[in-house]
Write an enzyme that holds these catalytic residues in place. Sequence first.
Site, PDB file in Angstrom:
ATOM      1  N   LYS A 180       0.884  -1.179   0.000  1.00  0.00           N
ATOM      2  CA  LYS A 180       0.000   0.000   0.000  1.00  0.00           C
ATOM      3  C   LYS A 180       0.916   1.221   0.000  1.00  0.00           C
ATOM      4  O   LYS A 180       1.444   1.626   1.026  1.00  0.00           O
ATOM      5  CB  LYS A 180      -0.869  -0.014   1.267  1.00  0.00           C
ATOM      6  N   GLU A 255       9.623   1.347  10.883  1.00  0.00           N
ATOM      7  CA  GLU A 255      10.672   2.359  10.716  1.00  0.00           C
ATOM      8  C   GLU A 255       9.989   3.715  10.760  1.00  0.00           C
ATOM      9  O   GLU A 255       9.237   4.077   9.850  1.00  0.00           O
ATOM     10  CB  GLU A 255      11.395   2.170   9.383  1.00  0.00           C
ATOM     11  N   CYS A 288      13.805  10.874   7.067  1.00  0.00           N
ATOM     12  CA  CYS A 288      13.661  10.533   8.486  1.00  0.00           C
ATOM     13  C   CYS A 288      15.007  10.526   9.197  1.00  0.00           C
ATOM     14  O   CYS A 288      15.084  10.754  10.398  1.00  0.00           O
ATOM     15  CB  CYS A 288      12.950   9.196   8.641  1.00  0.00           C
ATOM     16  N   GLU A 386       9.656  16.106  15.160  1.00  0.00           N
ATOM     17  CA  GLU A 386      10.143  15.867  13.812  1.00  0.00           C
ATOM     18  C   GLU A 386       9.387  16.794  12.851  1.00  0.00           C
ATOM     19  O   GLU A 386       8.174  16.691  12.692  1.00  0.00           O
ATOM     20  CB  GLU A 386       9.918  14.416  13.393  1.00  0.00           C
TER      21      GLU A 386
HETATM   22  P1  ADP Z   1       3.388  10.572   6.914  1.00  0.00           P
HETATM   23  O1  ADP Z   1       3.424  11.525   8.035  1.00  0.00           O
HETATM   24  O2  ADP Z   1       4.708  10.080   6.432  1.00  0.00           O
HETATM   25  O3  ADP Z   1       2.403  10.883   5.838  1.00  0.00           O
HETATM   26  P2  ADP Z   1       1.773   8.347   7.809  1.00  0.00           P
HETATM   27  O4  ADP Z   1       2.269   7.491   8.899  1.00  0.00           O
HETATM   28  O5  ADP Z   1       0.480   9.032   8.004  1.00  0.00           O
HETATM   29  O6  ADP Z   1       2.966   9.297   7.589  1.00  0.00           O
HETATM   30  O7  ADP Z   1       1.695   7.578   6.422  1.00  0.00           O
HETATM   31  C1  ADP Z   1       2.570   6.571   5.998  1.00  0.00           C
HETATM   32  C2  ADP Z   1       1.773   5.494   5.301  1.00  0.00           C
HETATM   33  O8  ADP Z   1       0.855   4.944   6.230  1.00  0.00           O
HETATM   34  C3  ADP Z   1       0.938   5.978   4.122  1.00  0.00           C
HETATM   35  O9  ADP Z   1       0.972   4.979   3.105  1.00  0.00           O
HETATM   36  C4  ADP Z   1      -0.442   6.081   4.711  1.00  0.00           C
HETATM   37  O10 ADP Z   1      -1.476   5.949   3.757  1.00  0.00           O
HETATM   38  C5  ADP Z   1      -0.453   4.917   5.653  1.00  0.00           C
HETATM   39  N1  ADP Z   1      -1.450   5.000   6.740  1.00  0.00           N
HETATM   40  C6  ADP Z   1      -1.927   6.112   7.333  1.00  0.00           C
HETATM   41  N2  ADP Z   1      -2.835   5.787   8.270  1.00  0.00           N
HETATM   42  C7  ADP Z   1      -2.945   4.440   8.278  1.00  0.00           C
HETATM   43  C8  ADP Z   1      -3.718   3.497   9.034  1.00  0.00           C
HETATM   44  N3  ADP Z   1      -4.582   3.877   9.975  1.00  0.00           N
HETATM   45  N4  ADP Z   1      -3.548   2.186   8.772  1.00  0.00           N
HETATM   46  C9  ADP Z   1      -2.682   1.780   7.836  1.00  0.00           C
HETATM   47  N5  ADP Z   1      -1.935   2.606   7.091  1.00  0.00           N
HETATM   48  C10 ADP Z   1      -2.058   3.929   7.303  1.00  0.00           C
END
Ligand code: ADP
Length: 487
Positions: A180, A255, A288, A386
């Site tokens: 994903k 990570e 990161c 961050e």
């Molecule tokens: P960033 O701040 O790097 O955007 P996120 O942690 O929100 O960080 O996103 C990183 C990945 O996690 C993306 O692919 C996002 O779609 C996915 N993501 C965000 N929320 C969820 C969730 N509740 N469950 C699974 N994947 C998620």
Amino acid sequence: MSFIEVVGTKIDTRHYINGQRVSSEQTFTNTSPIDGSFLGEIARGGANEANAAVAAAKAAFPGWWKLGPKGRGALLHKLADLVEANIETLAQLETLDNGSLLRSHRRGVMPRVAMNIRFFADYAMNELHHDDLETRGHTNKISWDPSGVAAIITPWNAPLMLATWRIGPALAAGDTVVLKPAEWTPLSASFFADLTKQAGIPDGVFNVIQGYGREVGSALVSNPNVARIAFTGSVPTAKTIAKAAAENLIPCSFELGGKSPLIVFEDSDLELAAELAVEQYDNAGQVCLSGTRILVHESIVDEFSAKFKERASKIVQGDPRDEATQIGPQIHQVHFDRVKGFVDRAKAEGANVVMGGEPNAELGGLYFRPTLVVDPTPGSEIVTAEIFGPVLNVQTFSTDEQAVQMANDTEFGLAAVVVTGSRERADRVTAELVAGTIWVNCFFVRDLRAPFGGSKKSGIGREGGVWSFDFYADVKNTVFSPNGWKE
Ligand code: ADP
């Protein structure tokens, strides 16, 4: 419409499930951070698509396992060949979608994508070996079996590099994969799916589902048929995923973020120190690992700052497709506003912003100037949070003990950079720093055999070399008795 044409290449905007393209009723809009231009409408998946992808990956798992490391390795090498043959397309695509430098995608990132696949394929074929252990005449035989379906969720700052850093070992270990990608950068994953098909990777072994984290991502990590979850992203999302994974006791490799120190001792080569410090603006600070807290010995701070500013003032910001550009835009308006918010609040609190501190007015759009905050208030968010943008801060220390204490005074522990002319000091200080990776007089040197991951809130687990296989595989011990044999 199920295709968009980007940089002269047709990119499918649908999911890739069981070797087929699958659309969703809804879509989401993808734009380029370079100039805000519309790139396309991408399939917006939900629970149905997540569950279909996991079912396909589960069905493909026994066959992929049976191929063994050699059979899988041959296909993965074909895939790596195809990545290499398509470096230019992948580089153009990724730059358009996430705004990172085209020249670094061409010369560094996309070759590394191929290497992520090749290296782990070779490792599974040649290096996964443990000597048998003898116990009172019994033999313990240790093997790395695949574990099942690996759910891989990736962020937008280095989309295909960070995805293949997980996909490579997962597929080499014999797991099947559901990827994903981040919703802000969906394109390279879709093109990569086409390459897996061309390479002859069997249907269902690799799947891509597009959409929002809270919709398709959360459905993926809640699926009981997932065996492993590899996630790169933020701490709050990791907590949400960990809760979903706990329901089915699924092992996770996380990570996460960082707020890494870059420590400059008084015996440093100051040209090198300034060069390494300026490198922390790379990828417009959306890394990161960045050493965003620059800790400098008080006796050299003026000299260091002068050298730093001289270099930083020459940074060329602009269109990431231009050869001369050193830093490009932030990824998305939402993220840009977040970065700007940190800087605006710091300014409102009276922080000493000596460089940048504002959007780049000439370029407009999502371009934020490289920013330096000097002597921030201890404990303020500019020091602790961050930011993930081109925002560094400088603080001073007077003793090695204080440097270590300040470096470790964070909830994160992803990386640290140490600049010193003394090997004795390097050994002593690095022994006391809490971080997954420490670079001494260098930055970003990576060896895929070495462990990589974060301490404290920067992650759970390590990957790289055998550590990747310890995660994606189901390590098994078979004990043979000396008794009971008929032949
Ligand atoms: P960033 O701040 O790097 O955007 P996120 O942690 O929100 O960080 O996103 C990183 C990945 O996690 C993306 O692919 C996002 O779609 C996915 N993501 C965000 N929320 C969820 C969730 N509740 N469950 C699974 N994947 C998620």
